[in-house]
Design an enzyme around this catalytic site. Structure first.
Site, mmCIF file in Angstrom:
data_model
loop_
_atom_site.group_PDB
_atom_site.id
_atom_site.type_symbol
_atom_site.label_atom_id
_atom_site.label_comp_id
_atom_site.label_asym_id
_atom_site.label_seq_id
_atom_site.Cartn_x
_atom_site.Cartn_y
_atom_site.Cartn_z
ATOM 1 N N ASP A 44 16.373 -17.488 -15.263
ATOM 2 C CA ASP A 44 15.867 -17.543 -13.755
ATOM 3 C C ASP A 44 15.045 -18.815 -13.860
ATOM 4 O OD1 ASP A 44 14.769 -15.387 -11.734
ATOM 5 O OD2 ASP A 44 13.109 -16.845 -12.219
ATOM 6 N N TYR A 49 10.378 -24.557 -8.671
ATOM 7 C CA TYR A 49 9.846 -25.049 -10.302
ATOM 8 C C TYR A 49 10.128 -26.255 -10.558
ATOM 9 C CZ TYR A 49 9.829 -19.809 -10.655
ATOM 10 O OH TYR A 49 9.858 -18.360 -10.164
ATOM 11 N N LYS A 74 16.225 -19.876 -6.473
ATOM 12 C CA LYS A 74 15.341 -19.382 -5.287
ATOM 13 C C LYS A 74 15.451 -20.266 -4.295
ATOM 14 C CE LYS A 74 12.713 -16.469 -8.790
ATOM 15 N NZ LYS A 74 12.702 -17.235 -9.669
ATOM 16 N N HIS A 107 12.748 -16.717 -2.229
ATOM 17 C CA HIS A 107 11.574 -16.565 -3.051
ATOM 18 C C HIS A 107 10.365 -15.872 -2.477
ATOM 19 C CE1 HIS A 107 9.703 -19.509 -6.235
ATOM 20 N NE2 HIS A 107 9.408 -18.095 -6.363
HETATM 21 N N1 LIG Z 1 9.461 -14.627 -7.849
HETATM 22 C C1 LIG Z 1 8.251 -15.185 -8.199
HETATM 23 O O1 LIG Z 1 7.399 -15.051 -6.985
HETATM 24 C C2 LIG Z 1 8.005 -15.390 -9.568
HETATM 25 C C3 LIG Z 1 6.664 -15.531 -9.931
HETATM 26 C C4 LIG Z 1 6.141 -15.936 -11.212
HETATM 27 C C5 LIG Z 1 7.057 -15.997 -12.159
HETATM 28 N N2 LIG Z 1 8.323 -15.728 -11.685
HETATM 29 C C6 LIG Z 1 9.304 -15.505 -12.959
HETATM 30 O O2 LIG Z 1 9.210 -14.753 -13.987
HETATM 31 C C7 LIG Z 1 9.112 -15.401 -15.033
HETATM 32 C C8 LIG Z 1 8.228 -14.841 -15.953
HETATM 33 O O3 LIG Z 1 6.900 -14.878 -15.539
HETATM 34 P P1 LIG Z 1 5.703 -15.860 -15.655
HETATM 35 O O4 LIG Z 1 6.340 -17.060 -16.514
HETATM 36 O O5 LIG Z 1 4.875 -16.053 -14.470
HETATM 37 O O6 LIG Z 1 4.746 -15.125 -16.970
HETATM 38 P P2 LIG Z 1 4.862 -14.147 -18.210
HETATM 39 O O7 LIG Z 1 6.338 -14.148 -18.691
HETATM 40 O O8 LIG Z 1 4.311 -12.730 -17.734
HETATM 41 O O9 LIG Z 1 3.926 -14.822 -19.252
HETATM 42 C C9 LIG Z 1 4.426 -15.907 -19.973
HETATM 43 C C10 LIG Z 1 2.847 -15.990 -20.801
HETATM 44 O O10 LIG Z 1 2.983 -15.528 -21.842
HETATM 45 C C11 LIG Z 1 3.007 -16.126 -22.900
HETATM 46 N N3 LIG Z 1 3.971 -15.536 -23.955
HETATM 47 C C12 LIG Z 1 5.216 -15.358 -23.900
HETATM 48 N N4 LIG Z 1 6.021 -14.605 -24.615
HETATM 49 C C13 LIG Z 1 4.859 -14.587 -25.553
HETATM 50 C C14 LIG Z 1 4.658 -13.618 -26.891
HETATM 51 N N5 LIG Z 1 5.772 -13.117 -27.440
HETATM 52 N N6 LIG Z 1 3.586 -13.673 -27.526
HETATM 53 C C15 LIG Z 1 2.389 -14.080 -26.855
HETATM 54 N N7 LIG Z 1 2.502 -14.851 -25.722
HETATM 55 C C16 LIG Z 1 3.611 -14.955 -25.040
HETATM 56 C C17 LIG Z 1 3.614 -17.528 -22.645
HETATM 57 O O11 LIG Z 1 3.007 -18.354 -23.533
HETATM 58 P P3 LIG Z 1 3.859 -19.604 -24.049
HETATM 59 O O12 LIG Z 1 4.682 -20.317 -22.910
HETATM 60 O O13 LIG Z 1 2.778 -20.773 -24.545
HETATM 61 O O14 LIG Z 1 4.509 -19.181 -25.127
HETATM 62 C C18 LIG Z 1 2.962 -17.836 -21.356
HETATM 63 O O15 LIG Z 1 1.605 -18.083 -21.330
HETATM 64 C C19 LIG Z 1 8.998 -16.760 -14.622
HETATM 65 O O16 LIG Z 1 9.093 -17.865 -15.691
HETATM 66 C C20 LIG Z 1 9.603 -17.182 -13.319
HETATM 67 O O17 LIG Z 1 10.993 -17.149 -13.863
HETATM 68 C C21 LIG Z 1 8.816 -15.408 -10.569
#
Ligand SMILES: NC(=O)c1ccc[n+]([C@@H]2O[C@H](COP(=O)([O-])OP(=O)(O)OC[C@H]3O[C@@H](n4cnc5c(N)ncnc54)[C@H](OP(=O)(O)O)[C@@H]3O)[C@@H](O)[C@H]2O)c1
Length: 283
Positions: A44, A49, A74, A107
């Site tokens: 994704d 990004y 997106k 998005h």
């Molecule tokens: N459509 C939208 O508006 C929107 C908004 C936000 C996100 N997204 C999508 O959703 C994806 C995921 O959301 P997100 O990146 O915002 O946040 P998330 O996946 O909820 O959290 C990522 C955080 O969790 C940590 N983490 C990941 N795996 C872990 C584990 N096994 N143990 C401990 N910590 C862990 C990561 O740290 P490290 O990287 O340091 O491991 C990072 O700080 C995004 O990458 C993007 O593709 C979409």
């Protein structure tokens, strides 16, 4: 790997890898490559990004046949509208070095999303996109888009995690054949998600990590989920959620953590519509 079937019959992996906030191109390429090597097939990304090129390089380097991968990108707000969407889509495709996208999402629910949707419907019918959908659409906006267009969005990607479970909107989406996809499954660690007592006790019970318990909970609720990590060990850990099962009692304990509120911001706050709506990227 479990797949979900979208409203047009397309299969989508229920667990993928998200690349938001991996700005460094080399790091992003390596992470996506590691994810694909770990078994992820859903990636994704988004024009906003600014790492589509790195994702494209990783896909090529992986050597995995294109048809085995499911790539989402997106459209950002500045490109809303019929013609702008056609141009933005062509740019995303070129940056990713692909000739089709599996899932293309609007998005944010701002700007001329109806013009965008018409362009996306055409690209979908022309076979350049295998499924089209939206992100961050509240249910009223989703309903309006469905009523006034021919193609029903296949997916709505929204903030979904144990503190913001989207129970009501999830049911609405299901009734309307729109697949819910979680962004921010760990709420980016906010509200001490990884230290939460209930989640820690379930992790201990199943000899798994808190992250794995959360992802398993999503999979059991049929929510597509795309966790992000820049650490190879965590990328692998986040994929190992198909070898245990949460009981109905476990699921109920997690259900009780719902606050029904975003830990980030609300998309129907007028200030958010103004501020996100005016963010422009060099894309
Ligand atoms: N459509 C939208 O508006 C929107 C908004 C936000 C996100 N997204 C999508 O959703 C994806 C995921 O959301 P997100 O990146 O915002 O946040 P998330 O996946 O909820 O959290 C990522 C955080 O969790 C940590 N983490 C990941 N795996 C872990 C584990 N096994 N143990 C401990 N910590 C862990 C990561 O740290 P490290 O990287 O340091 O491991 C990072 O700080 C995004 O990458 C993007 O593709 C979409």
């Amino acid at each position: 790997m479990k797949n979900v079937i979208l409203n047009n019959g397309l299969e989508m992996p229920i667990l993928g890898y998200g690349v938001y906030q991996i700005a460094d191109a080399n790091e992003c390429e390596q992470c996506v490559y590691d994810a694909i090597m770990a078994g992820y097939r859903l990636i994704d990304t988004a024009a906003a990004y600014r790492n589509e090129e790195a994702v494209g390089r990783a896909i090529e380097r992986s050597g995995v046949p294109r048809e085995e991968l499911f790539i989402t990108t997106k459209l950002w707000v500045q490109d809303a509208g019929y013609e702008s969407t056609q141009k933005a889509f062509a740019k995303s495709l070129a940056r990713l070095q692909l000739d089709y996208i599996d899932l293309y999402l609007i998005h944010q629910p701002f700007g001329d999303v109806y013009g965008s949707w018409r362009a996306m419907e055409e690209l979908y019918r022309a076979g350049k996109i295998r499924a089209i959908g939206v992100s961050n659409f509240q249910m009223d906006r989703l309903a309006d888009l469905i009523v006034h267009n021919e193609v029903v969005p296949a997916v709505n990607q929204v903030e979904t995690h144990p503190f913001c479970q989207q129970v009501e909107s999830g049911s609405y989406m299901k009734e309307n054949h729109v697949q819910i996809e979680s962004w921010g499954p760990f709420a980016e660690g906010r509200n001490n998600m990884f230290q939460n007592e209930v989640l820690v006790s379930l992790a201990e019970k199943h000899k798994k990590s808190v992250a794995q318990v959360i992802l398993r909970w999503m999979v059991q609720r049929d929510v597509v989920v795309i966790p992000k990590s820049v650490h190879k060990a965590r990328i692998i850990e986040n994929f190992e959620v198909f070898d245990f099962e949460l009981s109905s009692g476990d699921m109920e304990k997690i259900a009780a953590l719902d606050t029904q509120k975003s830990v980030f911001f609300s998309h129907n706050d007028p200030e958010i519509a103004r501020s996100i709506g005016s963010v422009k990227f060099d894309i």
